[in-house]
Design a protein around this motif. Structure first.
Motif: not given
Ligand code: DAH
Length: 345
Positions: A1-29
């Motif tokens: 896996m290249t760094i670029l592949d890992d970066a895309e996976i990381f990006r998708n997961e992070a966007l999904r987590d941010i979108g699902a965060a439902d409280s200021p506490e969760r967002l901070e984490a």
């Protein structure tokens, strides 16, 4: 896996987590795990060192773009969660909270009712002071110095020439004085038609029907050719407006120093229609108060020409009327401030 592949996976997961965060506490984490100093993005940045020189530039640019994108997504989500309430939404079908609001005191209601009727008949409302002098409470009302009601035991005395008024008839005197000052008491004087509601005081022992502080409504009409039948007509109309169309009125001869002739006015009992019941003490009639034709001595005291003018006057006790109208059996209820009583009106 290249760094670029890992970066895309990381990006998708992070966007999904941010979108699902439902409280200021969760967002901070999420912020600290993704964008923080020892977060995943930082790990990827460190790995740029391992990229061959030809790819370094592309990897660096991609990671910077992902960083900007995630930061923007995080800020957007933060605004949303700050507005949206956390936890379950309130149930809109539950009954709302009611705010206890005050109401108008039953005596004031009765008073406004009475003055309203007279206003519609062309009378103006006037007020006078509760602390009075002997001239307005007694002398001008044809009660000379040696009159029995001037006994100190019948009036609250404050000092030499200050008493608590024992009747609203004082306002008759004040209104006439002012009228004469303005227009003179002779041929250029326009008619007077006033009612004056207010507190009055007498050193009476308190029981179910007496109080040392009570209220009266006073009336005065002065014009050329005012007659006793005008008095009867106005007061009969007032009684019918207040107590119902089929209310009968009765005038009994009486005496007041400031009226001649004088009368007590009764109305037929609205509860038993004159048959006799507990409210009217089996009389069939209820006493409203005193009335009569203004005594010429009163006109003389204020400077109105008693050859040219005649007038009628009346004075009713408001508590008694209100008790009768509202079915209240004890005058003390009006001043006790018992909410269980007051809330009924
Ligand atoms: N002032 C009298 C009282 O307090 C009531 C009264 C009687 C007033 C006759 C009047 C009147 O104006 O004409 O007992």
């Amino acid at each position: 896996m290249t760094i670029l592949d890992d970066a895309e996976i990381f990006r998708n997961e992070a966007l999904r987590d941010i979108g699902a965060a439902d409280s200021p506490e969760r967002l901070e984490a999420i912020r600290s795990a993704v964008l923080g100093r020892s977060g995943k993005l930082k790990d990827l940045m460190v790995r740029i060192r391992e990229v061959p020189p030809a790819g370094k530039r592309e990897a660096g640019q991609r990671l910077n773009a992902i960083k900007a994108e995630l930061e923007a997504a995080w800020r957007g989500r933060k605004e949303q969660t700050a507005i949206a309430p956390s936890g379950p939404l309130p149930d809109p079908t539950l009954p709302g909270l009611t705010q206890a609001i005050g109401s108008i005191h039953p005596l004031t209601q009765a008073m406004e009712n009475f003055t309203g009727i007279f206003e519609r008949l062309g009378f103006t409302i006037r007020h006078g002071p509760e602390i009075e002098d002997a001239f307005h409470n007694f002398d001008a009302l044809n009660m000379p110095e040696d009159h029995p009601v001037r006994d100190q035991a019948d009036t609250f005395v404050l000092d030499d020439n200050a008493i608590l008024r024992s009747q609203t008839s004082t306002v008759q005197v004040r209104v006439m004085e002012e009228h004469v000052l303005r227009h003179g008491g002779g041929s250029s004087m326009p008619p007077i038609r006033i009612v004056s509601p207010g507190r009055t005081y007498r050193p009476d022992a308190v029981d179910a029907t007496h109080h040392y502080g009570f209220s009266q409504i006073e009336g005065l009409a002065v014009d050329r050719n005012v007659s006793f039948s005008d008095l009867r007509g106005f007061l009969a109309l007032f009684a019918r407006e207040t107590f119902g169309e089929d209310t009968a009125t009765r005038f009994r001869p009486s005496f007041f120093p400031f009226t001649e002739p004088s009368a007590e006015m009764d109305i037929s009992c609205a509860f038993c229609r004159g048959k006799g019941c507990r409210v009217c003490r089996q009389q069939g009639w209820v006493e409203l108060g005193g009335c009569g034709m203004v005594d010429p001595n009163v006109f003389d005291a204020v400077g109105i020409d008693s050859e040219m003018f005649t007038g009628f006057a009346f004075g009713f006790g408001i508590e008694r009327l209100a008790m009768f109208m509202l079915g209240v059996d004890d005058i003390r209820r009006f001043t006790e401030n018992d909410l269980r009583f007051l809330r009924q009106f």
